[in-house]
Design a protein around this motif. Structure first.
Motif, PDB file in Angstrom:
ATOM      1  N   LYS A 270       0.875  -1.151   0.041  1.00 18.89           N
ATOM      2  CA  LYS A 270      -0.200   0.202   0.003  1.00 18.89           C
ATOM      3  C   LYS A 270       0.773   1.124   0.007  1.00 18.89           C
ATOM      4  O   LYS A 270       0.211   2.483   0.291  1.00 18.89           O
ATOM      5  CB  LYS A 270      -0.701  -0.258   1.646  1.00 18.89           C
ATOM      6  N   THR A 271       1.787   1.350  -0.254  1.00 17.30           N
ATOM      7  CA  THR A 271       3.016   2.475  -0.571  1.00 17.30           C
ATOM      8  C   THR A 271       2.497   3.235  -1.205  1.00 17.30           C
ATOM      9  O   THR A 271       2.431   2.534  -2.909  1.00 17.30           O
ATOM     10  CB  THR A 271       4.537   2.134  -1.153  1.00 17.30           C
ATOM     11  N   PRO A 272       2.101   4.686  -1.115  1.00 16.05           N
ATOM     12  CA  PRO A 272       2.137   5.860  -2.381  1.00 16.05           C
ATOM     13  C   PRO A 272       3.521   5.806  -2.803  1.00 16.05           C
ATOM     14  O   PRO A 272       4.431   5.735  -2.633  1.00 16.05           O
ATOM     15  CB  PRO A 272       1.657   6.835  -1.609  1.00 16.05           C
ATOM     16  N   THR A 273       3.434   6.102  -3.906  1.00 13.35           N
ATOM     17  CA  THR A 273       4.083   6.022  -5.462  1.00 13.35           C
ATOM     18  C   THR A 273       4.563   7.439  -5.426  1.00 13.35           C
ATOM     19  O   THR A 273       3.608   8.050  -5.836  1.00 13.35           O
ATOM     20  CB  THR A 273       4.059   5.289  -6.365  1.00 13.35           C
ATOM     21  N   GLU A 274       5.340   8.133  -6.216  1.00 13.52           N
ATOM     22  CA  GLU A 274       5.582   9.161  -7.013  1.00 13.52           C
ATOM     23  C   GLU A 274       5.228   9.335  -8.123  1.00 13.52           C
ATOM     24  O   GLU A 274       4.681  10.167  -9.094  1.00 13.52           O
ATOM     25  CB  GLU A 274       7.256   9.075  -6.671  1.00 13.52           C
ATOM     26  N   SER A 275       5.651   8.069  -8.857  1.00 12.19           N
ATOM     27  CA  SER A 275       5.129   8.315 -10.501  1.00 12.19           C
ATOM     28  C   SER A 275       3.027   7.813 -10.117  1.00 12.19           C
ATOM     29  O   SER A 275       2.639   9.144 -10.777  1.00 12.19           O
ATOM     30  CB  SER A 275       5.210   6.593 -11.087  1.00 12.19           C
ATOM     31  N   ALA A 276       2.317   7.499  -9.698  1.00 13.41           N
ATOM     32  CA  ALA A 276       1.254   8.343  -9.240  1.00 13.41           C
ATOM     33  C   ALA A 276       1.396   9.439  -8.842  1.00 13.41           C
ATOM     34  O   ALA A 276      -0.140   9.469  -9.642  1.00 13.41           O
ATOM     35  CB  ALA A 276       0.045   7.096  -8.728  1.00 13.41           C
TER      36      ALA A 276
END
Length: 366
Positions: A270-276
């Motif tokens: 569930k890690t938020p990503t920079e690309s998203a």
């Protein structure tokens, strides 16, 4: 006289909470368990549009649940607000779909289903939503679509449950297996011991398939990650919901604007990503150019309970008497919750079901 039989519900998201609420209001004792805090997974993370994003792309099974729920949501919110003082904020803004590839199918569906979806001139969409970006040429609109402020819905349901007799809630209580006696499931094992009941309901969202593995059952429910970002604007900044190219903007009453969402198969990560984050910002500015100057005040990820065609599993598991499912709602858990949980209560309590339960039955699907 209805007999009182304790029901153990595994999973404290909106589906588990509303299942518990529907049984407890009928005088049934309920134990609700969650491995963390109530409603902190996809129930908290979702956008809360009270409609499938593209309702015409779904099977009649999903449509039947969605229509019942959409019509029921306002009274559910009023009832919860009156009981708890916590307003789930069912906010009817309407929804504009922009530059749809399958617009003809959408309009044909609306005629067939009797839903108030119609084409509007794109200038009318700009007039109604002045902050809308300039790059769109076609629009269709449904006036009665609402959004629910899902974290408040969770809070309201929890407060309503705690005020009812016969309700026990255990948070931070992970279930690691089922107690089986012959053909019956009679309870669950947790870190703090056994919890037994006449019925055990699995409403554990994306984790439901993992839990059923311990019984040798293969439930095709898997986690599908979705990321969202949140802006804070003036309360009247965005007057309606808008959706284009699979991304949407949802206004809350206080000026928060939700932009979502991604669809990623990344297991239980569930890690938020920079690309998203960057991708969602691009979509945000394309939909609403003024957001280029607004601050992102939140960015998070949640795990949807992916299922074949998004059709949930609602009913008793054959060969495992006492084990029930209410899970696998994929992208539409908040939309379908009122109908799913009403249908579930009808089946468990032996009442006339609100809709035909056959498409959701676990038999033949797991």
């Amino acid at each position: 006289m209805m007999t009182k039989q304790q029901t153990v519900i595994v999973g404290g998201g909106v589906i588990g909470l509303l299942t518990a609420f529907n049984l407890a209001t009928q005088g049934q004792p309920v134990v609700l368990l969650d491995r963390s805090a109530l409603g902190q997974e996809s129930s908290w993370a979702g956008g809360g549009i009270v409609s499938p994003l593209y309702p015409w792309r779904y099977s009649p099974a999903v449509t039947a649940l969605a229509h019942w729920s959409q019509d029921f949501y306002p009274q559910l919110a009023e009832r919860l607000f009156a009981a708890t003082g916590v307003d789930p904020e069912v906010h009817t803004t309407g929804l504009y779909w922009l530059d749809l590839e399958d617009e003809a199918e959408a309009l044909a569906w609306a005629v067939r289903e009797g839903r108030p979806l119609s084409p509007v001139d794109v200038s009318a969409a700009h007039y109604a939503v002045p902050v809308l970006g300039p790059g769109f040429s076609r629009a269709i609109y449904m006036a009665d679509v609402a959004n629910v402020r899902n974290p408040r819905l969770v809070k309201s349901l929890k407060a309503a449950l705690l005020a009812l007799p016969g309700v026990t809630i255990h948070e931070q209580c992970a279930v690691d297996g089922f107690i089986r006696e012959g053909e019956r499931i009679v309870g669950v094992n947790t870190a703090s011991g056994e919890i037994r009941g006449e019925h055990v309901v699995l409403a554990a969202g994306a984790w439901s398939g993992e839990l059923l593995h311990s019984l040798g059952l293969v439930l095709p429910v898997e986690p599908v990650k979705g990321q969202m970002i949140l802006y804070k604007c003036a309360p009247d900044f965005l007057s309606g919901m808008v959706l284009a190219k699979g991304r949407y903007a949802i206004p809350r009453r206080d000026g928060h604007i939700l932009i979502g969402s991604t669809l990623e198969h990344a297991g239980f990560d569930k890690t938020p990503t920079e690309s998203a984050l960057e991708s969602l910002k691009v979509s945000a500015v394309e939909l609403i150019p003024a957001l280029a100057d607004a601050e992102v005040v939140g960015h998070w990820a949640g795990l949807r309970p992916g299922s074949p065609q998004g059709i949930p599993y609602i009913g008793e598991v054959p060969g495992f008497e006492g084990l029930w499912l209410n899970c696998g709602h994929y992208r539409n858990g908040l939309v379908l919750a009122p109908a799913s949980c009403q249908l579930f209560a009808d089946l468990l309590l032996g009442r006339q079901p609100i809709i035909d339960p056959a498409p959701y039955a676990p038999a033949g699907r797991i």
